[in-house]
Design a protein around this motif. Structure first.
Motif, PDB file in Angstrom:
ATOM      1  N   ASP A 135       0.816  -1.212   0.000  1.00 51.91           N
ATOM      2  CA  ASP A 135       0.000   0.000   0.000  1.00 51.91           C
ATOM      3  C   ASP A 135       0.852   1.266   0.000  1.00 51.91           C
ATOM      4  O   ASP A 135       0.319   2.368   0.096  1.00 51.91           O
ATOM      5  N   PHE A 136       2.168   1.099  -0.069  1.00 50.98           N
ATOM      6  CA  PHE A 136       3.054   2.267  -0.075  1.00 50.98           C
ATOM      7  C   PHE A 136       3.421   2.650  -1.503  1.00 50.98           C
ATOM      8  O   PHE A 136       3.556   1.789  -2.375  1.00 50.98           O
ATOM      9  N   TYR A 160       1.532   6.560   2.111  1.00 51.10           N
ATOM     10  CA  TYR A 160       0.805   5.377   2.565  1.00 51.10           C
ATOM     11  C   TYR A 160      -0.662   5.621   2.222  1.00 51.10           C
ATOM     12  O   TYR A 160      -1.347   6.410   2.873  1.00 51.10           O
ATOM     13  N   MET A 161      -1.107   4.964   1.178  1.00 53.36           N
ATOM     14  CA  MET A 161      -2.395   5.328   0.589  1.00 53.36           C
ATOM     15  C   MET A 161      -3.626   5.083   1.466  1.00 53.36           C
ATOM     16  O   MET A 161      -4.561   5.871   1.420  1.00 53.36           O
ATOM     17  N   PRO A 162      -3.694   3.995   2.240  1.00 48.99           N
ATOM     18  CA  PRO A 162      -4.944   3.764   2.982  1.00 48.99           C
ATOM     19  C   PRO A 162      -5.265   4.834   4.015  1.00 48.99           C
ATOM     20  O   PRO A 162      -6.428   5.074   4.309  1.00 48.99           O
ATOM     21  N   ALA A 163      -4.243   5.486   4.591  1.00 47.74           N
ATOM     22  CA  ALA A 163      -4.506   6.448   5.663  1.00 47.74           C
ATOM     23  C   ALA A 163      -4.759   7.832   5.078  1.00 47.74           C
ATOM     24  O   ALA A 163      -4.234   8.181   4.023  1.00 47.74           O
ATOM     25  N   VAL A 164      -5.603   8.611   5.761  1.00 44.44           N
ATOM     26  CA  VAL A 164      -5.913   9.949   5.257  1.00 44.44           C
ATOM     27  C   VAL A 164      -5.525  11.040   6.259  1.00 44.44           C
ATOM     28  O   VAL A 164      -5.604  12.216   5.942  1.00 44.44           O
ATOM     29  N   VAL A 165      -5.135  10.665   7.471  1.00 45.12           N
ATOM     30  CA  VAL A 165      -4.785  11.661   8.480  1.00 45.12           C
ATOM     31  C   VAL A 165      -3.352  11.402   8.942  1.00 45.12           C
ATOM     32  O   VAL A 165      -2.989  10.272   9.251  1.00 45.12           O
TER      33      VAL A 165
END
Lengths: 229, 311
Positions: A135-136, A160-165
């Motif tokens: 996912d990186f 890191y695509m899955p995280a938004v914060v």
């Protein structure tokens, strides 16, 4: 502006890390006798050892426009393009306000030549390889300033695509980057996320981080120029 | 059923045989009449005529006998062949056919089948764990059947009130209810800024769970909830797998509300998906994934491989 030359030797490059979710601008001296290209290659090799695969090339470029009239306080518009958003153009003011527009915006800048004029030798470009690892997304590239094609520094972007914060994945990204970069590089902090630590990520966050690094490159390039007589 | 047919066949055959005898008798009469000629020589003048008329009479008798026999034969058809079995009888070399050994094996096999069927039916009778309470015995079984069937037949208003209660319970978890398939409710759970989960309910029983990222769209272009498509991120696909196993772990048909509440409490632990290191190895990343497992009882974060040591 005439300035005395800094105490840096010419083979000291700035390694600037743009981290998509946590911004850190870091500069550390490259070991003596090692060229910039060698540094990039060493980094790329380490990323490949991790198991990441090259997906494509990436480019981020920045043009700067200044106000035409010299009397007032000089104001700038930075026009940036990112290959991750190929149909988008980002215009950033000195205040940090960012306008996200279509590529047609470039043509609009030509129309307002009377008010804003393109600065010569102010073009900064980052070019390199884009890696994917789970996912990186990791981008390692070299930075080129102005008309010269000489190497000015290394830029690393980790997403890191899955995280938004940012605040949520701070430790996680630090651990990931530690697997291919020294801790001293990772722990130096930049300004972008200081105020937006809990905000949801948007593409302009990446671009603003790039701009911050590009400005640092320009400053360091100016400081390394020989003093004018 | 075959007896009357057989008797007619046999009577036909016996009359046919009788007719054959008569035919032979009449034919032999023709030849004896011809060979013997006229016995008394007195009627020599009319001898030829007499001989001819006698021969004609005998031949007519032969003809009538033959036509009778033909008539009976036309009624009686050849018996239908008994397929291959009838041919075996014709073959004098019986050893050429492995029929006997085959027959023996078939008998053995049938015996074994019977034995195994008896054993398995005995075992199945001992083990009365059945999810569908259809064949329960006694009052207790009747009670469980009634309760079990009601857990998926809860009115939508009751489901809504339970979901609203859960929505109010957590600050950072919002739940919206849609019903694209009629009675069955589909919950879209948004957990802080970490993830979105799609939960399909049947009554209050959880039927399906799918987890996606906060920045992924859980609605399709036609505004319908996208239940089936997996997340594009490996971490959420792994969390989906774990959520499915948790759904089975908390499954309780008699207390569906409790099961749903337990599941939601467990799901809420994912609020710290990226910010909590593994409880065992104290690392964030193993195999390029954060700790995607949450302990069922204590809600501690574990990597998929670290949890085996925790249990």
């Amino acid at each position: 502006m005439p300035q005395s030359c800094g105490g840096r030797s010419l083979n000291t490059f700035n390694i600037l890390l743009t981290l998509l979710l946590l911004i850190r601008v870091l500069s550390y001296p490259v070991p003596e006798g090692k060229s910039g290209q060698q540094t990039v290659e060493a980094l790329q090799k380490q990323i490949e050892v991790l198991g990441a695969t090259v997906s494509s090339n990436f480019t981020v470029d920045c043009e700067t426009y200044g106000t035409y009239q010299q009397t007032s306080q000089p104001q700038h518009i930075n026009i940036l393009h990112n290959s991750e958003q190929p149909a988008t153009c980002f215009a950033v003011l000195d205040s940090g306000n960012c306008l996200v527009a279509d590529l047609q915006f470039d043509a609009l800048m030509n129309k307002i030549k009377m008010f804003y004029i393109q600065k010569k030798n102010a073009r900064v470009e980052a070019k390199g390889l884009r890696y994917e690892y789970g996912d990186f997304i990791i981008k390692v590239g070299s930075v080129v300033l102005g008309q010269s094609t000489s190497f000015k520094g290394v830029i690393v972007e980790v997403e890191y695509m899955p995280a938004v914060v940012v605040s949520e994945c701070f430790g996680l990204m630090r651990e990931f980057m530690f697997s291919f970069m020294p801790t001293s590089v990772i722990d130096a902090t930049t300004n972008h996320w200081k105020t937006k630590n809990d905000a949801i990520y948007a593409p302009q966050d990446t671009v603003l981080q790039y701009l911050e690094h590009f400005n640092n490159f320009r400053k360091s390039a100016v400081s390394m120029m020989p003093p004018m007589q | 059923m075959a007896a009357p047919a057989d008797t007619t066949v046999f009577s036909d055959l016996s009359t046919a045989l009788r007719k054959v005898q008569e035919l032979r008798a009449s034919v032999s009469r023709v030849f004896t009449g011809l060979s013997e000629g006229l016995k008394d020589g007195t009627l020599k003048a009319n001898g030829d005529k007499v001989l001819l008329s006698q021969l004609e009479k005998n031949l007519l008798a032969v003809n009538s006998d033959f036509s009778d026999l033909q008539k009976i034969a036309s009624h009686h058809h050849a018996p239908p062949p008994h397929y291959n079995a009838s041919l075996i009888v014709l073959d004098p070399v019986t050893d050429r056919h492995p029929l006997f050994t085959q027959l023996l094996q078939t008998h053995k096999w049938a015996n074994k089948l019977h034995e195994h069927a008896a054993l398995s039916s005995h075992l199945l009778q001992q083990n009365l764990l059945k999810r569908s309470h259809t064949s329960g015995i006694g009052a207790m079984a009747k009670k469980t059947r009634r309760l079990g069937s009601s857990s998926h037949a809860i009115p939508p208003q009751a489901v809504d009130s339970v979901v609203q209660g859960m929505d109010a319970m957590y600050n950072n978890m919002s739940i919206t209810v849609t019903r694209p398939f009629g009675q069955a409710a589909v919950l879209v759970v948004t957990l802080a800024k970490t993830l979105r989960a799609v939960i399909v309910l049947r009554g209050l029983l959880i039927e399906w769970v799918s987890v996606k990222g906060f920045n992924e769209d859980v609605y399709k272009e036609n505004k319908q909830v996208d239940i089936w498509s997996p997340s594009k991120y490996a971490v959420y696909r792994k969390v989906s797998d774990h959520a499915s196993s948790a759904m089975l772990h908390f499954y309780h048909p008699l207390k569906p509300e409790l099961a749903l509440r337990s599941f939601m409490l467990w799901l809420h632990a994912y609020v710290s998906l990226f910010s909590t290191p593994c409880h065992k190895c104290n690392k964030f990343l193993v195999d390029n994934l954060p700790p995607t497992w949450r302990d069922m009882r204590f809600l501690d974060a574990y990597h998929e491989n670290c949890r085996t040591h925790s249990m």
